[in-house]
Design a protein around this motif. Structure first.
Motif, PDB file in Angstrom:
ATOM      1  N   ILE A  15       0.859  -1.188   0.000  1.00  0.00           N
ATOM      2  CA  ILE A  15       0.000   0.000   0.000  1.00  0.00           C
ATOM      3  C   ILE A  15       0.894   1.235   0.000  1.00  0.00           C
ATOM      4  N   VAL A  16       0.602   2.169  -0.898  1.00  0.00           N
ATOM      5  CA  VAL A  16       1.444   3.355  -1.089  1.00  0.00           C
ATOM      6  C   VAL A  16       0.728   4.617  -0.624  1.00  0.00           C
ATOM      7  N   ASP A  17       1.484   5.516  -0.044  1.00  0.00           N
ATOM      8  CA  ASP A  17       1.108   6.863   0.391  1.00  0.00           C
ATOM      9  C   ASP A  17       0.503   6.867   1.782  1.00  0.00           C
ATOM     10  N   ILE A  18      -0.794   6.522   1.921  1.00  0.00           N
ATOM     11  CA  ILE A  18      -1.483   6.430   3.220  1.00  0.00           C
ATOM     12  C   ILE A  18      -1.460   7.782   3.930  1.00  0.00           C
ATOM     13  N   GLY A  20       4.023  -1.492   3.622  1.00  0.00           N
ATOM     14  CA  GLY A  20       3.433  -0.160   3.552  1.00  0.00           C
ATOM     15  C   GLY A  20       4.506   0.835   3.162  1.00  0.00           C
ATOM     16  N   LEU A  21       4.299   1.546   2.068  1.00  0.00           N
ATOM     17  CA  LEU A  21       5.251   2.545   1.595  1.00  0.00           C
ATOM     18  C   LEU A  21       4.669   3.921   1.908  1.00  0.00           C
ATOM     19  N   GLY A  58       6.253  -1.377   7.845  1.00  0.00           N
ATOM     20  CA  GLY A  58       5.988  -0.004   7.446  1.00  0.00           C
ATOM     21  C   GLY A  58       7.283   0.695   7.075  1.00  0.00           C
ATOM     22  N   VAL A  59       7.344   1.235   5.865  1.00  0.00           N
ATOM     23  CA  VAL A  59       8.539   1.931   5.379  1.00  0.00           C
ATOM     24  C   VAL A  59       8.197   3.404   5.174  1.00  0.00           C
ATOM     25  N   GLY A 105      12.749   0.859   9.272  1.00  0.00           N
ATOM     26  CA  GLY A 105      11.838   1.230   8.206  1.00  0.00           C
ATOM     27  C   GLY A 105      11.994   2.648   7.707  1.00  0.00           C
ATOM     28  N   ARG A 106      12.941   3.382   8.254  1.00  0.00           N
ATOM     29  CA  ARG A 106      13.177   4.749   7.831  1.00  0.00           C
ATOM     30  C   ARG A 106      14.152   4.779   6.656  1.00  0.00           C
TER      31      ARG A 106
END
Length: 399
Positions: A96-99, A119-120, A138-139, A350-351
């Protein structure tokens, strides 16, 4: 013997065909605000950017076409969670991108960890998915409160702005930025005179601006976004804060903000940003392609979404699977340099760290291209721009 060879060949062909049919397709989704407060910052522009990334990648990976879906969460947490849960648990979405919206990102991050999917994060400024709430899936690809606030504060303090009045939005991202700015100002020897929070959707900032005006603070810091930022800046001009000698500092400013507000209200304002389209040839090419789709130069949210998608797909191709653990391990082992992320490394929490830029809003008429609204004053190296890894609260980081 011929019959044996023929039978073996048929069995092998059948097995290969079955294997190809069973191989999972890669499915990418964009979840963001496309109709409410944050829609101008990314919205459908992010959808176009991710589609462009899939197209530029070639449209397929692991022998199958890349699937794509998107949804508007309308800035409503319950809507976002319902969509994300359906995608992850029923529809086989891999990433999933943005969020957009930090509060939504925190909840979706929990779902990603439970389902072991990627999660991007591009828009959310909260650092909790890579700190207290980190789960390895989560990235955070673009920025965080630490990276933008520190750079902005340093620029103002260097110009003599030692006293601060902060106006923030009253939601998760605003609280994070307010606390980050406060900490940065105080650690650098400045003083926060007062900090106030405006409810989401505020259109009349006059009471907050009058407080800032009477406070005597040399710097009025706005950690606002979207329509709230536009309204606050217009009213600041009406009240004459800048003419009276107060400076206006922004932690975040988007390309869409500059279009909405206008250069007269913004000229000379400095802020930190993860990306600007007029910095190198690759970024300028991306701008050209996005303008064909949207008519406007892209903001950094769209560029970050394009970069995250391209790097994710590249990792999937190289490891030969969409297994999240293997894909993320590959990303952590890769030195990333592309149109968005320069000198970038994905840390265990994830950073994604990368170079950040200090930008200044151009004066009207300073550029022949009306889309060229900012200029790069300085570049902050990745290791200096982001919180040191040894200070991370993430349980996945070895001390």
């Amino acid at each position: 013997m011929k019959r044996l060879m023929l039978a073996t060949s048929l069995m092998l062909s059948t097995a290969l065909t079955a294997s190809a049919q069973q191989a999972p397709s890669v499915k990418i989704a964009v979840l963001n605000d496309q109709s409410s407060s944050f829609s101008a910052l990314g919205g459908t522009e992010v959808v176009d950017a991710v589609k462009l990334a899939i197209q530029d990648f070639g449209g397929s990976v692991l022998g199958k076409p890349i699937e794509f879906v998107s949804a508007d969460h309308q800035n409503k947490p319950e809507v976002a969670l319902s969509i994300a849960r359906e995608w992850l648990e029923r529809d086989n979405v891999d990433a999933i991108v943005d969020i957009a919206n930090s509060a939504i990102a925190l909840s979706v991050n929990t779902l990603l960890g439970q389902n072991k999917k990627v999660g991007l994060f591009i828009s959310p400024i909260t650092d909790r998915p890579t700190e207290d709430d980190c789960n390895g899936y989560g990235v955070s690809w673009a920025y965080d409160a630490y990276s933008v606030a520190r750079s902005s504060v340093r620029a103002q303090l260097d110009r003599g702005g030692e006293s601060w009045f902060i106006i923030s939005p009253d939601y998760e991202a605003g609280k994070v930025l307010e606390n980050t700015v406060k900490t940065a100002v105080e650690e650098e020897g400045g003083k926060v005179v007062k900090a106030v929070r405006a409810p989401l959707g505020t259109t009349d900032f006059s009471s907050f601006i009058l407080q800032a005006q009477s406070s005597g603070a040399k710097v009025v810091a706005l950690t606002l976004n979207g329509p709230e930022l536009v309204n606050a800046l217009k009213q600041i001009q009406e009240f004459g804060l800048i003419d009276q000698g107060q400076r206006v500092a922004l932690t975040v400013l988007h390309q869409s903000d500059a279009r909405s507000i206008g250069l007269d209200a913004l000229k000379g304002i400095q802020f930190a940003s993860p990306w600007y389209w007029n910095t190198d040839d690759a970024s300028r090419r991306f701008k050209t392609e996005m303008m064909k789709k949207t008519g406007n130069a892209p903001g950094w949210v769209a560029a970050g979404a394009y970069s995250a998608t391209m790097n994710y797909l590249t990792a999937v191709k190289e490891v030969g699977t969409d297994d999240a653990d293997k894909v993320l391990a590959k990303l952590r082992d890769t030195k990333i340099n592309d149109l968005f992320a320069h000198n970038a490394t994905l840390w265990p929490n994830g950073r994604l760290i990368h170079d950040m830029h200090l930008l200044e809003v151009k004066k009207p008429g300073e550029s022949a291209d009306k889309q060229d609204v900012f200029k790069v004053l300085a570049t902050v190296p990745a290791e200096q721009a982001f919180r040191p890894l040894n200070q991370s609260k993430c349980k996945l980081v070895k001390k």
